[in-house]
Design an enzyme around this catalytic site. Structure first.
Site, PDB file in Angstrom:
ATOM      1  N   VAL A 199       0.843  -1.206   0.000  1.00  0.00           N
ATOM      2  CA  VAL A 199       0.000   0.000   0.000  1.00  0.00           C
ATOM      3  C   VAL A 199       0.874   1.249   0.000  1.00  0.00           C
ATOM      4  O   VAL A 199       0.635   2.200  -0.760  1.00  0.00           O
ATOM      5  CB  VAL A 199      -0.944   0.003   1.227  1.00  0.00           C
ATOM      6  CG1 VAL A 199      -1.685   1.333   1.327  1.00  0.00           C
ATOM      7  CG2 VAL A 199      -1.943  -1.149   1.139  1.00  0.00           C
ATOM      8  N   GLN A 249       2.444   1.863  -3.373  1.00  0.00           N
ATOM      9  CA  GLN A 249       1.464   2.396  -4.309  1.00  0.00           C
ATOM     10  C   GLN A 249       1.183   3.869  -4.024  1.00  0.00           C
ATOM     11  O   GLN A 249       1.024   4.671  -4.943  1.00  0.00           O
ATOM     12  CB  GLN A 249       0.159   1.591  -4.224  1.00  0.00           C
ATOM     13  CG  GLN A 249      -1.015   2.175  -4.991  1.00  0.00           C
ATOM     14  CD  GLN A 249      -0.746   2.320  -6.482  1.00  0.00           C
ATOM     15  OE1 GLN A 249       0.057   1.581  -7.048  1.00  0.00           O
ATOM     16  NE2 GLN A 249      -1.399   3.285  -7.112  1.00  0.00           N
ATOM     17  N   GLU A 250       1.166   4.236  -2.747  1.00  0.00           N
ATOM     18  CA  GLU A 250       0.847   5.612  -2.372  1.00  0.00           C
ATOM     19  C   GLU A 250       2.004   6.574  -2.634  1.00  0.00           C
ATOM     20  O   GLU A 250       1.799   7.685  -3.126  1.00  0.00           O
ATOM     21  CB  GLU A 250       0.472   5.669  -0.881  1.00  0.00           C
ATOM     22  CG  GLU A 250      -0.847   5.021  -0.521  1.00  0.00           C
ATOM     23  CD  GLU A 250      -2.053   5.803  -1.003  1.00  0.00           C
ATOM     24  OE1 GLU A 250      -3.154   5.245  -1.033  1.00  0.00           O
ATOM     25  OE2 GLU A 250      -1.897   6.998  -1.362  1.00  0.00           O
ATOM     26  N   SER A 251       3.229   6.145  -2.305  1.00  0.00           N
ATOM     27  CA  SER A 251       4.335   7.111  -2.313  1.00  0.00           C
ATOM     28  C   SER A 251       5.650   6.593  -2.871  1.00  0.00           C
ATOM     29  O   SER A 251       6.634   7.337  -2.889  1.00  0.00           O
ATOM     30  CB  SER A 251       4.587   7.586  -0.881  1.00  0.00           C
ATOM     31  OG  SER A 251       5.043   6.487  -0.081  1.00  0.00           O
ATOM     32  N   TYR A 292      -5.903   0.895  -8.649  1.00  0.00           N
ATOM     33  CA  TYR A 292      -5.145   1.080  -7.410  1.00  0.00           C
ATOM     34  C   TYR A 292      -4.988  -0.251  -6.668  1.00  0.00           C
ATOM     35  O   TYR A 292      -3.883  -0.650  -6.271  1.00  0.00           O
ATOM     36  CB  TYR A 292      -5.899   2.100  -6.554  1.00  0.00           C
ATOM     37  CG  TYR A 292      -5.441   2.288  -5.131  1.00  0.00           C
ATOM     38  CD1 TYR A 292      -6.078   1.619  -4.082  1.00  0.00           C
ATOM     39  CD2 TYR A 292      -4.417   3.175  -4.806  1.00  0.00           C
ATOM     40  CE1 TYR A 292      -5.704   1.826  -2.762  1.00  0.00           C
ATOM     41  CE2 TYR A 292      -4.026   3.382  -3.490  1.00  0.00           C
ATOM     42  CZ  TYR A 292      -4.683   2.707  -2.476  1.00  0.00           C
ATOM     43  OH  TYR A 292      -4.305   2.913  -1.168  1.00  0.00           O
TER      44      TYR A 292
END
Length: 454
Positions: free
Chosen positions: A307, A310-312, A437
């Site tokens: 996660v 994927q976010e940063s 996502y």
């Protein structure tokens, strides 16, 4: 005149009786294995121990074929036992009675019919050349002339390449007795060999683990995958066919297939290549905090790492034009809600982000399946809890199960269309991005699971 006629009638009756008795015993014998399976409360599957069919991760069995076999055992109301005798021993093990059926992504060919009976096909695949990503020298089968191709012995790959040789293509074929196709793919990625062959499902699944490979053109038309049973075992074969009809109709097959292959279809070479690098260059700095936060809230730390990437991309100073910041891309409102004073403080960011994800997961406690509950929470983390509830209502209105991920996956993109979002509580959303996502997160997560050094 009557006596000969009577004699003929008696003979015919005896013949009919003999045929009937023979048919009865043949039918009984063909149904016996299914009866024994139900009596013993267990069915034994023979399969391959690889990423495509069956493997163990943290004491949890996984794999496309395993999940199908587990569902079949549930269909029969019995337990499942798994045996992995090795590819070369599958048919012999079946014939000895070591297992009840073979589920190993096996193509149904005429040659194999001499060893077993096959179910109706449940999937079709095509054979592809596998080369290093830098090798673009072969664009047609004729380009194999003068090249060396490595494949596993006694496979349909061998048969196809020998057919190309018979057609006049002067390729050199190297056969490997005990080397799985996955290992040959790895050897291509490491430039230890130049070329191998794999079917489309195996190729797609392994490309995420070996981003340095290239899946080239197909060299064979579509081939059916099927399960195998002992010769004459009509009862079990019929039940397998009934099972596949059932799970394709109720969506179970699609859910299992999507779990292993859908995210692969969104493969992005550059992104996955960077991810493989950053597992070693960036992740170690944050891993202790990730493990601590994940353990506190009952998550797999590798899922949280997926996660965060994927976010940063494991960048603690990442920020977006939308105003989200930090490793887990917290909004200002979420940061205030979770007591974060500095979103660029990666300890605060990870602690709060994981706690918030746990909070979202808790809001879906009405969903029984833990994995589905997690996927709904991830979708909420991406586009908002309200939009996910809107999507569930749309699914319900369309006669779909609102608590299934497959349903949500199909309706989330509809939140872009006015005819659907006009009557929702939270209105428009780019639901298709939420689907992508999650698919990317699942890809990163699967890579992390397979990494032995992580």
């Amino acid at each position: 005149m009557r006596r000969p006629l009577r004699r003929v009638t008696v003979v015919l009756l005896w013949v009919a009786l003999a045929i009937g008795v023979a048919w009865f015993y043949d039918y009984r014998r063909s149904m016996q294995s299914l009866w024994k399976i139900r009596q013993h409360g267990k069915i034994v599957v023979l399969t391959e121990n690889n990423a495509n069919s069956y493997y163990i991760y943290k004491e949890t069995p996984m794999g496309f074929e395993y999940d199908l076999a587990k569902a079949f055992a549930g269909h029969l109301g019995v337990d499942l036992e798994v045996k992995t005798p090795g590819w070369d021993a599958l048919f012999a093990s079946l014939q000895r009675g070591d297992g009840d059926f073979i589920a190993a992504s096996m193509t149904h060919t005429r040659k194999r019919e001499q060893y077993a009976d096959f179910s109706e096909p449940y999937l079709s695949v095509r054979q592809h050349l596998i080369l290093h990503k830098s090798d673009h020298s072969i664009v047609t089968p004729a380009g194999l002339a003068g090249r060396t191709v490595h494949v596993r012995e006694d496979t349909t790959y061998q048969q196809r390449l020998e057919a190309l040789q018979a057609d006049g293509i002067d390729l050199q074929l190297v056969l490997h007795r005990n080397t799985p196709t996955e290992e040959l793919i790895e050897q291509v990625a490491k430039r230890q060999i130049d070329i191998t062959v794999a079917d489309s499902a195996i190729a797609l699944l392994n490309r995420r683990y070996y981003p340095d490979i290239r899946i080239a053109f197909p060299i064979e038309k579509e081939q059916p995958l099927a399960w195998a049973v002992r010769k004459g075992d009509r009862g079990l074969r019929t039940e397998i066919n009934r099972f596949f009809d059932e799970i394709k109709e109720n969506g179970t097959f699609t859910r299992i297939y999507n779990r292993y292959y859908t995210a692969v279809d969104t493969f992005d070479y550059v992104d996955v290549k960077k991810f493989h690098q950053r597992i070693y260059t960036r992740l170690p700095r944050f891993r202790p905090l990730i493990e601590k936060a994940a353990d506190r809230h009952g998550f797999d730390w590798q899922m949280i790492a997926a996660v965060i990437y994927q976010e940063s991309h494991f960048d603690p100073f990442a920020q977006s034009h939308t105003g989200v910041k930090g490793l887990m891309q917290l909004t200002r409102v979420t940061a205030e809600e979770m007591g974060v004073t500095d979103r660029f403080d990666f300890e605060q960011n990870i602690t709060a982000g994981v706690a918030y994800l746990a909070k979202l997961r808790h809001r879906f406690d009405d969903i029984e399946d833990p994995r589905t509950r997690l996927l709904f929470a991830l979708a909420s983390y991406n586009i908002g809890y309200g939009h996910v509830r809107d999507a569930q209502q749309i699914a319900k209105n369309m006669g779909m199960d609102p608590n299934r991920w497959q349903s949500l996956k199909e309706v989330l993109p509809l939140l872009r269309n006015r005819e659907y979002y006009a009557d929702t509580t939270y209105g428009y959303a780019r639901g298709n991005e939420a689907v992508r996502y999650i698919e990317r997160i699942l890809t990163y997560y699967d890579i992390l699971k397979q990494k032995k050094a992580v």
